[in-house]
Design a protein around this motif. Structure first.
Motif, PDB file in Angstrom:
ATOM      1  N   GLY A  64     -12.865 -54.315   2.825  1.00 57.88           N
ATOM      2  CA  GLY A  64     -11.490 -53.866   2.730  1.00 57.88           C
ATOM      3  C   GLY A  64     -10.720 -53.983   4.028  1.00 57.88           C
TER       4      GLY A  64
ATOM      5  N   ALA B  19     -14.855 -58.877   1.012  1.00 58.69           N
ATOM      6  CA  ALA B  19     -13.543 -58.237   1.124  1.00 58.69           C
ATOM      7  C   ALA B  19     -13.490 -56.992   0.241  1.00 58.69           C
ATOM      8  N   VAL B  20     -14.030 -57.126  -0.954  1.00 57.57           N
ATOM      9  CA  VAL B  20     -13.988 -56.004  -1.874  1.00 57.57           C
ATOM     10  C   VAL B  20     -14.806 -54.836  -1.316  1.00 57.57           C
TER      11      VAL B  20
ATOM     12  N   PHE C  52     -14.522 -58.692   8.033  1.00 59.72           N
ATOM     13  CA  PHE C  52     -15.512 -59.368   7.195  1.00 59.72           C
ATOM     14  C   PHE C  52     -15.470 -60.874   7.324  1.00 59.72           C
ATOM     15  N   TRP C  53     -14.526 -61.374   8.039  1.00 62.65           N
ATOM     16  CA  TRP C  53     -14.417 -62.816   8.135  1.00 62.65           C
ATOM     17  C   TRP C  53     -14.110 -63.164   9.576  1.00 62.65           C
TER      18      TRP C  53
ATOM     19  N   VAL D 163     -15.955 -68.874  -0.520  1.00 60.30           N
ATOM     20  CA  VAL D 163     -14.850 -68.064  -1.045  1.00 60.30           C
ATOM     21  C   VAL D 163     -15.404 -66.853  -1.789  1.00 60.30           C
ATOM     22  N   LEU D 164     -16.438 -67.109  -2.603  1.00 62.91           N
ATOM     23  CA  LEU D 164     -17.047 -66.019  -3.356  1.00 62.91           C
ATOM     24  C   LEU D 164     -17.576 -64.945  -2.408  1.00 62.91           C
TER      25      LEU D 164
ATOM     26  N   PRO E 153      -8.409 -73.768  12.682  1.00 65.74           N
ATOM     27  CA  PRO E 153      -8.084 -73.797  11.239  1.00 65.74           C
ATOM     28  C   PRO E 153      -7.895 -72.395  10.655  1.00 65.74           C
TER      29      PRO E 153
ATOM     30  N   ALA F 221     -17.703 -74.672  -0.457  1.00 62.55           N
ATOM     31  CA  ALA F 221     -16.441 -73.956  -0.201  1.00 62.55           C
ATOM     32  C   ALA F 221     -16.275 -72.819  -1.208  1.00 62.55           C
ATOM     33  N   ALA F 222     -16.652 -73.126  -2.475  1.00 68.16           N
ATOM     34  CA  ALA F 222     -16.513 -72.104  -3.517  1.00 68.16           C
ATOM     35  C   ALA F 222     -17.430 -70.920  -3.216  1.00 68.16           C
TER      36      ALA F 222
ATOM     37  N   SER G 283      -4.420 -70.812   9.096  1.00 70.51           N
ATOM     38  CA  SER G 283      -4.314 -70.105   7.799  1.00 70.51           C
ATOM     39  C   SER G 283      -3.599 -68.774   7.979  1.00 70.51           C
TER      40      SER G 283
ATOM     41  N   LEU H 116     -16.703 -64.405   0.559  1.00 77.97           N
ATOM     42  CA  LEU H 116     -15.555 -63.789   1.211  1.00 77.97           C
ATOM     43  C   LEU H 116     -14.961 -62.696   0.349  1.00 77.97           C
ATOM     44  N   VAL H 117     -14.758 -63.022  -0.934  1.00 77.30           N
ATOM     45  CA  VAL H 117     -14.122 -62.062  -1.828  1.00 77.30           C
ATOM     46  C   VAL H 117     -15.024 -60.842  -2.007  1.00 77.30           C
TER      47      VAL H 117
END
Lengths: 244, 244
Positions: B17, B13-14, B22-23, B6-7, B31, B2-3, B35, B9-10
């Motif tokens: 934008g 995202a960076v 991106f997701w 998330v990484l 689910p 999961a981590a 969210s 994803l971030v």
């Protein structure tokens, strides 16, 4: 049928008034507990002393089985997309504010062990002093991304400075939160004050020093309301406890 | 795992934008859409032009299959419990403010037919002028309860006054909203202004007339932010559209 149920609910609510007495969900009533969780996130449900007892299992599953991580990732995504549109000024005064508990550091293990029961300041202090909180998933990466983009990051916590400053700093470092500008904690003069009052005062100091708070990230609405809250606030999910 | 997600994803995202590129969830990814819905209610997701396409089916099911009614009932319950603690003064100046669209009157049928697509002012005006919106479940009862407890109720809508005043009044009456103090709509001088600006100005007028806004109920955060928002605000769920 739904309209009748709502009517009965409202009539009962008017007559009863108590928060959880007139609409008792069965234990593990997921749709009800989901409604409750959304009300918490939208700041409709306030001042709840504990997770409603029938929802303890639900909150456990929410936190541990993936939806919480997904929700946090969604908020991290929003923060990253917003930050990507900002340009930090060359003066080094563009800042972000992060809360600590359940924003940077997760207290899930503590609250699970406590069955999401009422706030216990002695036990919580003992837990926090161990400095063993894992990071909230993705938050340290987000924190480093903001630093990399030229933002100052201030950590603002209602934790007691005198007793928890060193353990909090150690825990933040262990969880990957290195390079923040300042860890601002509750000094003796702010003991007993609400989070809104304490945090507003601390943000006012930052403003007076010239910082522009571009973003403010917290798991409690009391992190995000009051004065000088910043250009945009982000609510990290937390159905475990409520801080007024 | 999961981590890592998330990484990634971030990082994505960076670099990306954009909001949904991106997701990409699979269509009907419950689910993920949950969210997203919680981010809307918590005001983390802003300025979304439409429901994310993969979540159109989810929003349809959410609105039609019971969870929306349950969520609205939960908010009505919170309002009733809060109002039960208040005493309206004898001077007749204790007031509540209610928004119209998707707070008192439901536009679900319209937005379902539009597949929760982008805002279409011409089509919406045609729909609103028919005055056939059903009431949002439980809201008329709540409205009458507040009146029965001695509160003045003001209806504050961004709908255009010149073209929609009579149909809005007729629709409110048909849906059980009788006895409000005033239906305040957007006059010509406020056309094109944001809801926050228009509604803040109208609430300021109420304050200047001496009214104390004890509660403010709306489905958009723009109903509930700005100036003179009232002692407590209540966010009625609405994942169908965003009004800035």
């Amino acid at each position: 049928m739904a309209a009748l149920a709502v009517l009965l609910l409202v009539v009962a609510a008017v007559e009863g008034g108590a928060a959880w007495s007139f609409w008792p969900p069965a234990a593990g009533d997921e749709p009800y507990c989901l409604s409750w969780r959304v009300m918490v996130e939208a700041n409709n449900a306030k001042n709840w002393p504990t997770v409603p007892p029938p929802c303890v299992g639900y909150v456990w599953r929410y936190m541990a089985w993936g939806q919480y991580a997904r929700d946090v990732a969604g908020v991290a995504d929003q923060i990253a997309a917003y930050a990507a549109q900002l340009a930090a000024g060359d003066d080094g005064l563009d800042a972000w504010v992060f809360d600590v508990d359940d924003t940077c550091l997760s207290n899930l293990f503590y609250y699970q062990a406590k069955q999401f029961g009422a706030y216990d300041p002695v036990a919580f202090k003992k837990w926090a002093s161990k400095a063993i909180c894992p990071g909230v998933p993705g938050m340290a990466q987000l924190f480093q991304m903001l630093r990399g983009r030229g933002f100052r990051v201030f950590i603002l916590s209602g934790r007691d400075q005198q007793t928890l400053a060193s353990s909090t700093a150690a825990n933040l470092a262990a969880a990957g939160f290195a390079g923040y500008d300042r860890l601002i904690m509750r000094s003796a003069e702010y003991r007993g004050m609400s989070a809104v009052v304490f945090k507003s005062a601390m943000r006012m100091q930052l403003m007076e020093e010239g910082y522009r708070i571009r973003g403010n990230v917290g798991d409690q609405w009391s992190d995000l309301q009051g004065d000088f809250v910043g250009d945009r606030v982000f609510k990290v999910p937390n159905p475990m406890y409520f801080v007024p």
